[in-house]
Design a protein around this motif. Structure first.
Motif, short mmCIF file in Angstrom:
data_model
loop_
_atom_site.label_atom_id
_atom_site.label_comp_id
_atom_site.label_asym_id
_atom_site.label_seq_id
_atom_site.Cartn_x
_atom_site.Cartn_y
_atom_site.Cartn_z
N LYS A 272 0.85 -1.18 0.00
CA LYS A 272 0.00 0.00 0.00
C LYS A 272 0.88 1.23 0.00
O LYS A 272 1.87 1.31 0.74
CB LYS A 272 -0.90 0.00 1.23
CG LYS A 272 -1.92 -1.11 1.21
CD LYS A 272 -2.82 -1.05 2.42
CE LYS A 272 -3.82 -2.20 2.39
NZ LYS A 272 -4.65 -2.21 3.59
N LYS A 273 0.53 2.21 -0.84
CA LYS A 273 1.29 3.45 -0.91
C LYS A 273 0.97 4.32 0.29
O LYS A 273 -0.19 4.39 0.73
CB LYS A 273 0.96 4.21 -2.19
CG LYS A 273 1.47 3.55 -3.44
CD LYS A 273 1.23 4.41 -4.64
CE LYS A 273 1.76 3.74 -5.90
NZ LYS A 273 1.56 4.58 -7.07
N GLU A 274 2.00 4.97 0.81
CA GLU A 274 1.79 5.89 1.93
C GLU A 274 1.19 7.18 1.40
O GLU A 274 1.61 7.69 0.37
CB GLU A 274 3.13 6.19 2.60
CG GLU A 274 3.75 4.98 3.28
CD GLU A 274 5.08 5.33 3.94
OE1 GLU A 274 5.28 6.50 4.30
OE2 GLU A 274 5.91 4.43 4.06
N LYS A 275 0.22 7.69 2.14
CA LYS A 275 -0.39 8.96 1.74
C LYS A 275 0.46 10.09 2.30
O LYS A 275 0.82 10.11 3.48
CB LYS A 275 -1.82 9.06 2.25
CG LYS A 275 -2.75 8.08 1.57
CD LYS A 275 -4.18 8.34 1.93
CE LYS A 275 -5.08 7.38 1.15
NZ LYS A 275 -6.49 7.62 1.41
N ARG A 276 0.77 11.05 1.42
CA ARG A 276 1.56 12.21 1.82
C ARG A 276 0.64 13.40 2.01
O ARG A 276 -0.44 13.47 1.44
CB ARG A 276 2.59 12.56 0.74
CG ARG A 276 3.63 11.49 0.52
CD ARG A 276 4.63 11.93 -0.48
NE ARG A 276 4.00 11.94 -1.80
CZ ARG A 276 4.60 12.22 -2.92
NH1 ARG A 276 5.86 12.54 -2.92
NH2 ARG A 276 3.96 12.21 -4.07
N ALA A 277 1.11 14.35 2.78
CA ALA A 277 0.37 15.59 2.97
C ALA A 277 0.40 16.36 1.65
O ALA A 277 1.42 16.35 0.94
CB ALA A 277 1.00 16.41 4.07
N PRO A 278 -0.69 17.02 1.28
CA PRO A 278 -0.69 17.78 0.03
C PRO A 278 0.29 18.94 0.08
O PRO A 278 0.55 19.51 1.15
CB PRO A 278 -2.13 18.27 -0.10
CG PRO A 278 -2.71 18.18 1.25
CD PRO A 278 -1.96 17.12 1.98
N ARG A 279 0.85 19.26 -1.07
CA ARG A 279 1.78 20.39 -1.15
C ARG A 279 1.04 21.69 -0.96
O ARG A 279 -0.15 21.80 -1.28
CB ARG A 279 2.46 20.43 -2.52
CG ARG A 279 3.54 19.39 -2.69
CD ARG A 279 4.35 19.70 -3.91
NE ARG A 279 3.75 19.02 -5.06
CZ ARG A 279 4.23 19.07 -6.28
NH1 ARG A 279 5.28 19.79 -6.54
NH2 ARG A 279 3.64 18.44 -7.25
N ALA A 280 1.76 22.70 -0.51
CA ALA A 280 1.17 24.02 -0.35
C ALA A 280 0.88 24.59 -1.74
O ALA A 280 1.67 24.37 -2.68
CB ALA A 280 2.13 24.93 0.39
N PRO A 281 -0.23 25.30 -1.90
CA PRO A 281 -0.54 25.84 -3.23
C PRO A 281 0.48 26.91 -3.64
O PRO A 281 0.96 27.68 -2.81
CB PRO A 281 -1.93 26.45 -3.07
CG PRO A 281 -2.16 26.57 -1.61
CD PRO A 281 -1.25 25.59 -0.93
#
Length: 144
Positions: free
Chosen positions: A67-76
């Motif tokens: 399972k792929k680890e979920k990363r925090a979304p990048r800042a816009p």
């Protein structure tokens, strides 16, 4: 170039070398298969194209998917923020246009927007504190 006789000698020598190598390659392939079977029996690991440990097997011999680890979304980025605020305005001003045309209009606005660090309008603004010492702008002295 080579004479036909020399060329025949070269290809004949190569063919003889290849005929000597063929049994060695066959033994090597058998050994690789045997090693792969030993790894599979020992820990469920097989030697595939991606190297050891690339394919994990469960007790039934079926592959286990990682399972792929979920990363925090990048800042816009500044562009993302600009598009978010301006796209709604462009859509309301031009309801008859297609989404593709809405984005094209926003892109034209972005080219001259003061928020755009690459636009001529942004060059008139003083640089932000974080960019003052930056070499990205090309204004800094290069070390030699």
């Amino acid at each position: 170039g080579l004479t036909p006789a020399r060329q025949r000698r070269r290809t004949t020598g190569t063919n003889m070398e290849m005929s000597k190598l063929a049994p060695a390659f066959a033994k090597l392939a058998e050994a690789a298969q045997e090693i792969s079977e030993i790894f599979a029996a020992a820990g469920g690991v097989t030697l595939g194209k991606r190297g050891p440990g690339a394919l994990l097997l469960d007790a039934d011999g079926k592959p286990i998917k990682k399972k792929k680890e979920k990363r925090a979304p990048r800042a816009p980025t500044k562009f993302n923020e600009f598009m978010r605020t301006n796209l709604a305005q462009v859509k309301s001003d031009n309801p008859d246009k297609s989404p593709k045309e809405h984005f094209a209009l926003c892109a034209m606005r972005w080219a001259t927007a003061p928020e755009n660090p690459k636009s001529s309008a942004a060059a008139a603004l003083p640089p932000a504190k974080s960019e003052k010492g930056s070499l990205k702008s090309g204004k800094g002295k290069s070390k030699k």
